[in-house]
Design an enzyme around this catalytic site. Sequence first.
Site, PDB file in Angstrom:
ATOM      1  N   LYS A 183      -2.608  -2.673  -8.033  1.00 32.05           N
ATOM      2  CA  LYS A 183      -2.913  -3.048  -9.413  1.00 32.05           C
ATOM      3  C   LYS A 183      -2.405  -4.448  -9.699  1.00 32.05           C
ATOM      4  O   LYS A 183      -1.298  -4.790  -9.292  1.00 32.05           O
ATOM      5  CB  LYS A 183      -2.201  -2.053 -10.344  1.00 32.05           C
ATOM      6  CG  LYS A 183      -2.481  -2.235 -11.801  1.00 32.05           C
ATOM      7  CD  LYS A 183      -3.534  -1.259 -12.257  1.00 32.05           C
ATOM      8  CE  LYS A 183      -4.065  -1.558 -13.629  1.00 32.05           C
ATOM      9  NZ  LYS A 183      -4.927  -2.717 -13.716  1.00 32.05           N
ATOM     10  N   HIS A 242       0.825  -1.218   0.000  1.00 26.12           N
ATOM     11  CA  HIS A 242       0.000   0.000   0.000  1.00 26.12           C
ATOM     12  C   HIS A 242       0.857   1.264   0.000  1.00 26.12           C
ATOM     13  O   HIS A 242       0.369   2.326   0.371  1.00 26.12           O
ATOM     14  CB  HIS A 242      -0.924  -0.005   1.230  1.00 26.12           C
ATOM     15  CG  HIS A 242      -1.995  -1.060   1.151  1.00 26.12           C
ATOM     16  ND1 HIS A 242      -2.768  -1.405   2.215  1.00 26.12           N
ATOM     17  CD2 HIS A 242      -2.414  -1.844   0.134  1.00 26.12           C
ATOM     18  CE1 HIS A 242      -3.626  -2.368   1.861  1.00 26.12           C
ATOM     19  NE2 HIS A 242      -3.416  -2.654   0.597  1.00 26.12           N
ATOM     20  N   LYS A 284       7.495  -4.459 -10.040  1.00 25.09           N
ATOM     21  CA  LYS A 284       7.401  -4.109 -11.461  1.00 25.09           C
ATOM     22  C   LYS A 284       6.943  -2.660 -11.623  1.00 25.09           C
ATOM     23  O   LYS A 284       7.539  -1.880 -12.368  1.00 25.09           O
ATOM     24  CB  LYS A 284       6.416  -5.058 -12.161  1.00 25.09           C
ATOM     25  CG  LYS A 284       6.258  -4.793 -13.643  1.00 25.09           C
ATOM     26  CD  LYS A 284       5.251  -5.737 -14.284  1.00 25.09           C
ATOM     27  CE  LYS A 284       5.746  -7.156 -14.295  1.00 25.09           C
ATOM     28  NZ  LYS A 284       4.892  -8.040 -15.110  1.00 25.09           N
ATOM     29  N   ASN A 332      -0.565 -13.981 -27.328  1.00 21.17           N
ATOM     30  CA  ASN A 332      -0.587 -12.534 -27.552  1.00 21.17           C
ATOM     31  C   ASN A 332       0.809 -11.911 -27.439  1.00 21.17           C
ATOM     32  O   ASN A 332       1.295 -11.232 -28.341  1.00 21.17           O
ATOM     33  CB  ASN A 332      -1.562 -11.886 -26.555  1.00 21.17           C
ATOM     34  CG  ASN A 332      -1.528 -10.369 -26.608  1.00 21.17           C
ATOM     35  OD1 ASN A 332      -0.521  -9.755 -26.276  1.00 21.17           O
ATOM     36  ND2 ASN A 332      -2.602  -9.781 -27.043  1.00 21.17           N
ATOM     37  N   THR A 389       2.018  -5.354 -24.279  1.00 19.92           N
ATOM     38  CA  THR A 389       3.085  -6.122 -23.627  1.00 19.92           C
ATOM     39  C   THR A 389       4.145  -6.531 -24.648  1.00 19.92           C
ATOM     40  O   THR A 389       5.348  -6.384 -24.406  1.00 19.92           O
ATOM     41  CB  THR A 389       2.507  -7.353 -22.895  1.00 19.92           C
ATOM     42  OG1 THR A 389       1.420  -6.916 -22.084  1.00 19.92           O
ATOM     43  CG2 THR A 389       3.547  -7.994 -22.004  1.00 19.92           C
ATOM     44  N   LYS A 434      -2.802  -8.970  -6.872  1.00 19.25           N
ATOM     45  CA  LYS A 434      -3.093 -10.037  -7.831  1.00 19.25           C
ATOM     46  C   LYS A 434      -4.321 -10.785  -7.339  1.00 19.25           C
ATOM     47  O   LYS A 434      -4.565 -10.845  -6.131  1.00 19.25           O
ATOM     48  CB  LYS A 434      -1.909 -11.017  -7.909  1.00 19.25           C
ATOM     49  CG  LYS A 434      -1.849 -11.773  -9.223  1.00 19.25           C
ATOM     50  CD  LYS A 434      -1.314 -10.897 -10.339  1.00 19.25           C
ATOM     51  CE  LYS A 434      -1.185 -11.644 -11.638  1.00 19.25           C
ATOM     52  NZ  LYS A 434      -0.486 -10.864 -12.658  1.00 19.25           N
ATOM     53  N   SER A 446      -2.088  -0.138 -18.987  1.00 17.52           N
ATOM     54  CA  SER A 446      -3.214  -0.176 -18.046  1.00 17.52           C
ATOM     55  C   SER A 446      -3.301   1.125 -17.251  1.00 17.52           C
ATOM     56  O   SER A 446      -4.387   1.636 -16.971  1.00 17.52           O
ATOM     57  CB  SER A 446      -3.047  -1.334 -17.060  1.00 17.52           C
ATOM     58  OG  SER A 446      -3.408  -2.533 -17.675  1.00 17.52           O
TER      59      SER A 446
END
Length: 472
Positions: free
Chosen positions: A72, A66, A96, A235, A196, A108, A364
């Site tokens: 995210k 936090h 990341k 992808n 990505t 997650k 994002s």
Amino acid sequence: MAHNEEYSLFEDVCSFVDDAAQHMELHPGLLDQIKQCNSIYKFHFPIRMEDGSYQVVKGYRVQHSHHKLPTKGGIRFSEMVNEQEVMGLSALMTYKCAMVNIPFGGAKGGVNIDPLKHNTRQLEKITRRYTSELIKKKFIGPAIDVPAPDYGTGAREMAWIVDTYEAFNPEAINAKACVTGKPLSQHGIEGRTEATGMGVYIGIREAVSVEEDMKELGLTTGLKDKKIIIQGLGNVGFYSAKYLTEAGAKVIGVAEWNGGIWNEDGIDIEDLKKYQVENKTFKGYGKGKFVENSIDLLENTCDVLVPAALENQITSENAPRIQAKIIGEAANGPITKEAEKILLEKGIMVIPDMYLNAGGVTVSYFEWLKNLSRVSFGKLEKRYDMEKYKFLVDSIENATGDAFNQEQRDAIIKGASERDLVISGLEETMVTAYHDMNQKRKDKKIKSLRTAAFILAIDRIAVSYTDMGIFP
């Protein structure tokens, strides 16, 4: 991969943090706080199957850090989902985001189901129920925690999530920002699909642009004629391969779970993808040699190896036989910790996943910003820029008496579209982060770019805590 009780992705990530901390001067209490998962929410709910029987479904959402809000991270639907995995992935998201300087904490989520065993109606029920569980405990919201797609989920599931969230929060003007990776019609963003893979391409391009590093590897700078092997043509693998090829590199091998293709003269990626979509396999593809046991392709000679499939593909068993000069981790955790030690000893450069596949979370972030501002990028300035450039072009033509041809003219006076701006922001993020990470590696005199990336990330998180006045 061994999904046994002994293996813990979370402990693996913590050990990377400890490696990095050896090169830093951190308050031990602060290091402890940085490593811990802040909140872990685990819940069960029943789902009625088509035959009238019931299945009890396990769901998770973990918020690792936090130090920045919202948190995210994606939601995966897979039978492999367990608490340790979700904890580990949420921790990776924290580092990341910090590493590429995006103001989110890591999170997650996961639902322990095999999405292929459920029809669309059941998947919708599961997704909406999962979302309402998160809403109940305030584990989702534009300012709290913003999920995204991951294994087994996509734009469709994100549309169900945002619809459920809006139903519970009719007065929330920013409700659309509660999740990213939405379809364009639901206020998603242009460029998200290829983000990505585009990031992977930019990261590799930056790595091969540094002359002293390439000299050490015995390579020339630039992507031209670099030989590339890709594992996984989903992808990320597809777009990575596409952009690398367009930049002049040559893909000579593609490995998939059910076989691979090898062709030293180069593979036409779009053509191969089309064949794969139609036939569900590379078998029978005429323009290359079919390789039954595709994992062997990773050991072939090439300049750059891009594992874009699953974790733990390069282990201490096959690492000694890897011949690539550079490995770009497009997937999450494709190289085990022991394997990486072997690769670094051999002088192979490993571009770490936490940097290389950050293109997805970067875009994002742009989608979240777009939803908060409720206006698409470029809408306000596009026409103004076009008029200004048109005036400029006309003035140059009048002053010189020379005319631009139509193609040049169009290129100069084009206003930036949303996709142009998204790709530009992505490029800025990836380029800056690569050189920050590489510089950190040189300053600390270490071999591992991963350790350098963690040092950079931990530094930024530590500053957050210190500036909050929590630690000295």
